[in-house]
Structure formats: C-alpha cells, structure tokens
Scaffold this motif. Structure first.
Motif, PDB file in Angstrom:
ATOM      1  N   GLU A 235       0.806  -1.210   0.000  1.00 29.29           N
ATOM      2  CA  GLU A 235       0.000   0.000   0.000  1.00 29.29           C
ATOM      3  C   GLU A 235       0.843   1.264   0.000  1.00 29.29           C
ATOM      4  O   GLU A 235       1.918   1.310   0.561  1.00 29.29           O
TER       5      GLU A 235
ATOM      6  N   VAL B  75       2.072   7.764   1.494  1.00 29.15           N
ATOM      7  CA  VAL B  75       0.701   8.090   1.890  1.00 29.15           C
ATOM      8  C   VAL B  75      -0.296   7.254   1.100  1.00 29.15           C
ATOM      9  O   VAL B  75       0.031   6.679   0.056  1.00 29.15           O
TER      10      VAL B  75
ATOM     11  N   PRO C 217      -4.496   7.475  -0.316  1.00 25.21           N
ATOM     12  CA  PRO C 217      -5.670   8.348  -0.462  1.00 25.21           C
ATOM     13  C   PRO C 217      -6.807   7.888   0.435  1.00 25.21           C
ATOM     14  O   PRO C 217      -7.013   6.687   0.621  1.00 25.21           O
ATOM     15  N   LEU C 218      -7.544   8.849   0.983  1.00 23.90           N
ATOM     16  CA  LEU C 218      -8.681   8.505   1.834  1.00 23.90           C
ATOM     17  C   LEU C 218      -9.820   7.904   1.022  1.00 23.90           C
ATOM     18  O   LEU C 218     -10.547   7.041   1.517  1.00 23.90           O
ATOM     19  N   GLU C 219      -9.980   8.360  -0.211  1.00 26.33           N
ATOM     20  CA  GLU C 219     -11.014   7.835  -1.099  1.00 26.33           C
ATOM     21  C   GLU C 219     -10.378   7.555  -2.463  1.00 26.33           C
ATOM     22  O   GLU C 219     -10.384   8.416  -3.344  1.00 26.33           O
TER      23      GLU C 219
ATOM     24  N   ALA D  92      -5.368  13.533  -5.009  1.00 26.09           N
ATOM     25  CA  ALA D  92      -6.342  12.962  -4.073  1.00 26.09           C
ATOM     26  C   ALA D  92      -7.203  14.090  -3.526  1.00 26.09           C
ATOM     27  O   ALA D  92      -6.860  14.715  -2.515  1.00 26.09           O
TER      28      ALA D  92
ATOM     29  N   ALA E 186      -9.964  14.078  -2.003  1.00 26.47           N
ATOM     30  CA  ALA E 186     -10.546  13.826  -0.682  1.00 26.47           C
ATOM     31  C   ALA E 186      -9.485  13.767   0.415  1.00 26.47           C
ATOM     32  O   ALA E 186      -9.809  13.519   1.576  1.00 26.47           O
ATOM     33  N   GLY E 187      -8.231  14.001   0.050  1.00 26.57           N
ATOM     34  CA  GLY E 187      -7.156  13.985   1.029  1.00 26.57           C
ATOM     35  C   GLY E 187      -6.454  12.636   1.118  1.00 26.57           C
ATOM     36  O   GLY E 187      -6.826  11.663   0.451  1.00 26.57           O
ATOM     37  N   PHE E 188      -5.432  12.574   1.952  1.00 25.86           N
ATOM     38  CA  PHE E 188      -4.641  11.347   2.111  1.00 25.86           C
ATOM     39  C   PHE E 188      -4.101  11.288   3.524  1.00 25.86           C
ATOM     40  O   PHE E 188      -4.138  12.278   4.270  1.00 25.86           O
ATOM     41  N   ALA E 189      -3.602  10.121   3.896  1.00 32.40           N
ATOM     42  CA  ALA E 189      -3.033   9.918   5.228  1.00 32.40           C
ATOM     43  C   ALA E 189      -1.763   9.075   5.110  1.00 32.40           C
ATOM     44  O   ALA E 189      -1.603   8.306   4.152  1.00 32.40           O
ATOM     45  N   SER E 190      -0.883   9.209   6.069  1.00 30.94           N
ATOM     46  CA  SER E 190       0.366   8.445   6.052  1.00 30.94           C
ATOM     47  C   SER E 190       0.098   6.958   6.240  1.00 30.94           C
ATOM     48  O   SER E 190      -0.788   6.567   7.005  1.00 30.94           O
TER      49      SER E 190
END
Length: 238
Positions: free
Chosen positions: A86, A159, A161-163, A177, A179-183
C-alpha cells in the motif's frame, strides 16, 4: 421514433471514452508506476408511461483506476525507489501535492530530490527532500528514512488516499487525491527497485478490439435506423 438513436449515441460516446482510456494504457505500458484506467458504464431506465415500454440509456462517464501493484524491477539506482504494498510517494507539482508510484528520482544540482519531470519529492512533513552536497552514499530504509553517508536527513512520505475512487489522474503517472490522504503506518520502501506499469498490453489489445466491434455495431444500427426514419418520413409525405 428517435429514442433508439439517442440511446445509441449515449453508448457510442461512452465507447469513445473507453477507447481513449485504452489508448492511454497502451501508450503508457512502459511508464514507471503507471496505473491502468478504464470507464464505468451505468444504465438509466426512463419510464414512458403506463403500459408503455421503458427506455434504457447507458452512459460511460465514471473513470476506473486499476490499483494493483505492478512488477518490481531491480535497477540498483540509489534513488530508484519502489513501494511494496500500500501507498504512494508524495510529490509537489507547482504547489499542488500529488501521489505517484513512479519512483525514478534524481538529485538536482542543489541537492533537491525530484522526479524525472522535475516534481519535488516530499517528506512526512510535506517539505522537499534534499541530499546534502558532497554526499557519497545514499541509503533508504524500508520505512522511507533517507540517510546520507550514514546520517538520517529525511523520511520519504508514503501516503494513501482517503477515497481512492475519487483520485483524479494527472500527467506523469500521478494522481490528485481531492478527498485527502493519510500516512501509511508501516510502509515498505525498496531502494534500487522500480515498479513497472500494471498495464497488460495483451489484455488492452483484446479490449480495444472488443470496443471497436461494439462501436461499429452501434454505428451500423444508427445507419439502419436513419434509413428507416427517412423511409417513414417519405411515406408520410405522400
């Protein structure tokens, strides 16, 4: 009488978008980290009245992205990086943060690490990654920690993507992305490897033939329907 033509036109437009997606896949079969794309068709059924046949219309507007991992190819390059599993690398393109699996990075004259297109590689804090001038040996750990001559200097951001379904494709095997992203908590970065495109050229050629045949069938139907409507119009004018 023209309902059948309208419904076929909607399908033809979707098939053209699908053909364009296939052409992009074939053209980028050799692009590092490229993700194959496609088109999702949806059906809309419209009621025409009680005891009347309904009208079914299809559209091909939604984009699909195949996120399956491509083959990992060993290169030995100190700034050739690949992600196993991932995650995406985070890059900056003109002030916009983008996600990419293309890990062929270069160190510029000022020490900044960039993609081949000149996009800056970012660290976990969103700052550009730099390699100090005169560095002899560069090591990147599986967690993304970049060390220069044995001293840690940055941690490459990995990172997710959240969506994923809402990512917008950008040039150079990159995505935005919206909708944003996270580590990614436990990334696995491999130094000296590059991830190949996940495009299957044989499958894409087969898809191209199928879409071409479907488009030609639709065109033949519209030609026949046009002739039928012309014949009806001539009869009514008599």
């Amino acid at each position: 009488m023209g309902d059948s033509i309208y419904t076929t036109l909607g399908r033809q437009a979707g098939l053209l978008r699908e053909m364009n997606a296939i052409a992009q896949n074939v053209a980028n079969a050799g692009t590092t980290g490229y993700r194959a794309g496609g088109i999702l068709f949806s059906e809309h059924v419209v009621r025409t009245g009680r005891d009347q046949p309904s009208i079914s219309m299809s559209t091909g507007d939604a984009q699909l992205t195949n996120l399956a991992q491509g083959a990992l190819e060993q290169t030995g390059g100190s700034l050739d990086l690949a992600i196993e599993g991932e995650g995406f690398f985070l890059i900056d393109r003109g002030g916009t943060q983008l996600l990419t699996r293309g890990g062929a990075f270069l160190a510029g004259p000022d020490g900044g690490v960039t993609t081949e297109q000149g996009d800056a590689l970012l660290d976990q804090g969103g700052a550009p990654v730099f390699v100090p001038a005169g560095t002899g040996a560069i090591h990147v750990g599986v967690d993304g920690t970049l060390s220069a001559d044995g001293a840690p200097v940055a941690q490459v951001a990995v990172v997710a993507p959240l969506e994923p379904d809402r990512m917008e494709r950008r040039a150079g095997a990159a995505f935005e992305a919206e909708a944003g992203f996270a580590s990614v908590e436990e990334p696995r970065v491999l130094q000296g490897f590059l991830e190949a495109s996940n495009v299957d050229p044989v499958l894409e050629i087969a898809r191209m033939v199928a879409v071409q045949n479907a488009y030609e069938a639709g065109q033949s139907f519209m030609d026949a329907e046009d002739q039928r409507l012309r014949s009806v119009t001539r009869l009514l004018e008599q």
